[in-house]
Design an enzyme around this catalytic site. Structure first.
Site, PDB file in Angstrom:
ATOM      1  N   PRO A   1       0.796  -1.445  -0.167  1.00  0.00           N
ATOM      2  CA  PRO A   1       0.005  -0.023  -0.136  1.00  0.00           C
ATOM      3  C   PRO A   1       0.954   1.317  -0.030  1.00  0.00           C
ATOM      4  CG  PRO A   1      -0.659  -1.556   1.789  1.00  0.00           C
ATOM      5  CD  PRO A   1       0.779  -2.105   1.071  1.00  0.00           C
ATOM      6  N   GLU A   2       0.579   2.196  -0.862  1.00  0.00           N
ATOM      7  CA  GLU A   2       1.261   3.400  -0.930  1.00  0.00           C
ATOM      8  C   GLU A   2       0.625   4.569  -0.340  1.00  0.00           C
ATOM      9  OE1 GLU A   2       4.188   4.513  -3.562  1.00  0.00           O
ATOM     10  OE2 GLU A   2       4.562   2.584  -4.493  1.00  0.00           O
TER      11      GLU A   2
END
Ligand SMILES: [Zn+2]
Length: 269
Positions: A2-3
């Site tokens: 996840p960014e």
């Protein structure tokens, strides 16, 4: 992994079910995440949530007596479900809400974190973080000044959390492509104009991604909780050997600081 846009999308998705609502208690099925789940979280009882915030890729739940700090690690995700929904093998933490919902944390690889802290300023995980990329503090003047003494290639430099938070591998590659800057350029070789364009591009790429992540919010209550960034069309990331959408040259890749960088040798100088 996840960014920042996905974490912000998660924040927006869970906020209406948490802020202003009360946590009855937590269910911790497996406390062995990257660090053990804090005792204070396991002992929670009848705590109203004041706000749901984000710093870098950390979600921050503000309670009256302190903060829950959540990091999604490599494979973590959050969903809001009805409390009767049966938990699966990788569902390690639930916050049971008075409303009949649960905030459920799923993490097959268990690199995420659920930490407690009374004072955010004293939190070791949040110390030494650079500015938020979407804030005014992340400006051309700021980044230009920080770059002057740095000979390292611009792409791994941008991914350093002390310079700016939340510009991970996907968004560093994509932003450098849009700004037309080679990932191999030494940071201190960039002109003020190039840095200004890069700052503007990073903000635009992240904002667009958050907006697209927002379109998946209606799926938020469903069980698959798909991340927003898979939905968007990437220009270079993951496209080695495919043709540049701008000029038709094959996209190349290279390793920088153990991470794969994707770029167009024609469009990026
Ligand atoms: Zn190109």
């Amino acid at each position: 992994m996840p960014e920042l846009p996905e974490v912000e999308t998660s924040r927006r998705g869970i906020e209406p079910y948490l802020a202003g609502h009360t946590i009855v208690h937590a269910i911790v099925r497996n406390p062995r995440l990257r660090w053990p789940v804090s005792q204070e979280i396991m002992a929670l009882s009848d705590q109203p949530v004041i706000s749901v915030q984000r710093r870098a890729k950390y979600l921050l739940l503000e309670l009256a007596t302190g903060w829950i700090i959540i990091h999604l690690g490599m494979s973590g995700s959050l969903r809001v479900l009805r409390e009767e929904t049966e938990a699966g093998k990788h569902d390690h933490v639930d916050l049971v809400m008075e409303s009949g919902y649960v905030l459920r944390y799923t993490d097959p690889r268990r690199f995420g974190a659920w930490l407690w802290c009374e004072d955010l300023d004293a939190s070791s995980v949040l110390a030494h973080l650079g500015p938020e990329p979407l804030s005014k503090d992340f400006s051309a003047d700021y980044l230009f000044e920080r770059s002057r003494s740095k000979k390292m290639p611009v792409k791994p430099w941008l991914m350093d959390n002390k310079i700016v938070v939340g510009v991970g591998n996907i968004y560093a590659s994509e932003s450098l492509f849009v700004a037309g800057i080679s990932p191999e350029r030494p940071a201190n070789s960039l002109t003020h104009d190039e840095i200004a364009l890069l700052v503007e591009t990073i903000k635009a790429v992240l904002l667009r991604s958050i907006e697209q992540g927002g379109t998946t919010l209606r799926d938020f209550l469903q069980s698959d909780g798909k991340p927003g960034y898979f939905a968007q069309e990437l220009q270079v990331y993951g496209r080695a050997g495919e043709l540049c959408r701008a000029c038709g040259t094959p996209i190349l890749n290279l390793k920088q600081a153990q991470r794969t960088t994707f770029f167009c040798p024609q469009c990026q100088r």
